[in-house]
Design an enzyme around this catalytic site. Structure first.
Site, PDB file in Angstrom:
ATOM      1  NE  ARG A  57      -2.433  -2.159  -0.543  1.00 29.98           N
ATOM      2  CZ  ARG A  57      -2.093  -0.929  -0.934  1.00 29.98           C
ATOM      3  NH1 ARG A  57      -2.678   0.127  -0.391  1.00 29.98           N
ATOM      4  NH2 ARG A  57      -1.193  -0.737  -1.871  1.00 29.98           N
ATOM      5  CG  HIS A  80       1.459  -4.088   1.845  1.00 29.28           C
ATOM      6  ND1 HIS A  80       1.627  -2.963   1.061  1.00 29.28           N
ATOM      7  CD2 HIS A  80       0.663  -4.923   1.112  1.00 29.28           C
ATOM      8  CE1 HIS A  80       0.972  -3.110  -0.085  1.00 29.28           C
ATOM      9  NE2 HIS A  80       0.364  -4.288  -0.061  1.00 29.28           N
ATOM     10  CG  ASN A 113       3.696  -0.092   2.364  1.00 24.74           C
ATOM     11  OD1 ASN A 113       2.888  -0.949   2.004  1.00 24.74           O
ATOM     12  ND2 ASN A 113       4.884  -0.402   2.870  1.00 24.74           N
ATOM     13  CG  HIS A 135      -7.192  -8.491  -3.777  1.00 20.55           C
ATOM     14  ND1 HIS A 135      -6.518  -8.978  -4.877  1.00 20.55           N
ATOM     15  CD2 HIS A 135      -6.250  -7.920  -2.996  1.00 20.55           C
ATOM     16  CE1 HIS A 135      -5.229  -8.702  -4.763  1.00 20.55           C
ATOM     17  NE2 HIS A 135      -5.041  -8.062  -3.631  1.00 20.55           N
TER      18      HIS A 135
END
Length: 323
Positions: free
Chosen positions: A64, A68, A96, A193
């Protein structure tokens, strides 16, 4: 015969998209550190593997982190910079707060500074770490292209540019297109995911008072929605409560897509892709063929890793602050 011809057309389209992905990667080089820090990949992989033994959430968090980071200012490790008295940095922006695992990248950086000082950028460490957590959990391997430099700007307000969990398919496609990523990249990268976990706040609107007509999002399997409501009641004050995004959350596989087909996508953005003809066929293809998903995920990760790359700049001595 018609079904076979349709499948061939779909596969041909994916092959064409993959060729387009690799043709845009001239800026970086898989062998960038072969002479200056040949042990870089080994040091990073071992650091991540050791950290994951003590904290099984590390793989999902590092994957992740890569998404990001690249989605804000490009892949420049701006997500790693600490806030200062005069500036609130990306890592402290609301999306975050749950990324965490920054210490793992700092640990790898400290070891690399001993082995080959002032050489390996923090941005490249994140990119290699993302590949490593996918591979170590059963997913594909790919050669990470390297040579990124680290950015010097990080603003928490920029995290509003990250795609929220309630966008419709058109907005999702537009968000990815702004970063040079196509529809195939959207569907393939969403497969990340498979290692994910979501807190209740990201999907509670789908299971309580969804609309004036439906209490629960009608696109969600009713039994699955009932299970989620037990985990996330409206009065829930447990900030750690939530749901894994697929049933094999520690294994990188294609179960995520099978759950979407079964209408058990946790995020609204997961489920809307199955309701749109532009993305539905790819979800079905990846659900039916894990090897195809692995191939396309690796190609899209390489493409994502080239977003906003800085080839001129600094290599931070510490990932949390500029030199």
């Amino acid at each position: 015969m018609a079904a076979q011809g349709t499948q061939t057309l779909f596969l041909s389209a994916l092959i064409f998209l993959s060729i387009a992905v690799f043709s845009s990667q001239a800026a970086l080089d898989a062998h960038y550190y072969d002479q200056t820090c040949p042990q870089a990949e080994y040091i990073i992989a071992q650091t991540i593997r050791n950290a994951s033994i003590y904290d099984p959430k590390v793989p999902a968090r590092l994957l992740r982190m890569f998404f990001h980071d690249c989605f804000i200012r490009g892949c420049d490790a701006s997500i790693l910079l600490d806030s200062t008295p005069g500036n609130k940095a990306e890592k402290d922006g609301p999306p975050n707060i749950s990324v965490r695992a920054f210490y793992v990248i700092e640990d790898a950086k400290a070891k690399l500074e001993k082995a080959c000082p002032h050489t390996v950028s923090c941005a490249d460490i994140i990119a290699m770490a993302a590949r490593d957590v996918v591979t170590m959990t059963g997913g594909p391997f790919w050669n990470v292209l390297k040579g990124r430099k680290d950015g010097r700007v990080s603003k928490a307000t920029d995290t509003t540019n990250l795609p929220p969990a309630f966008l419709n398919a058109t907005r999702l496609i537009q968000t990815f297109a702004k970063r040079g990523l196509g529809i195939k990249d959207l569907v393939a990268l969403s497969g990340g995911h498979t290692l994910g976990f979501s807190h209740c706040s990201s999907f509670v609107a789908r299971i309580h008072n969804f609309s004036t007509v439906h209490y629960t999002d009608p696109s969600m399997n009713s039994e699955f929605a009932s299970m989620l409501r037990q985990k996330c009641p409206r009065s829930n004050n447990n900030g750690d409560a939530g749901q894994f995004l697929d049933s094999t959350a520690s294994q990188f596989d294609n179960i995520y897509y099978k759950q979407i087909i079964a209408r058990k996508g946790v995020f609204g953005t997961d489920q809307v892709m199955y309701d749109d003809p532009r993305t539905r066929w790819m979800i079905e293809a990846f659900a039916n063929n894990q090897n195809l998903f692995f191939k396309e995920f690796a190609a899209s990760m390489i493409k994502l890793g080239n977003v906003g790359v800085k080839e001129v700049g600094e290599v931070r001595l510490s990932c949390g602050r500029v030199n």
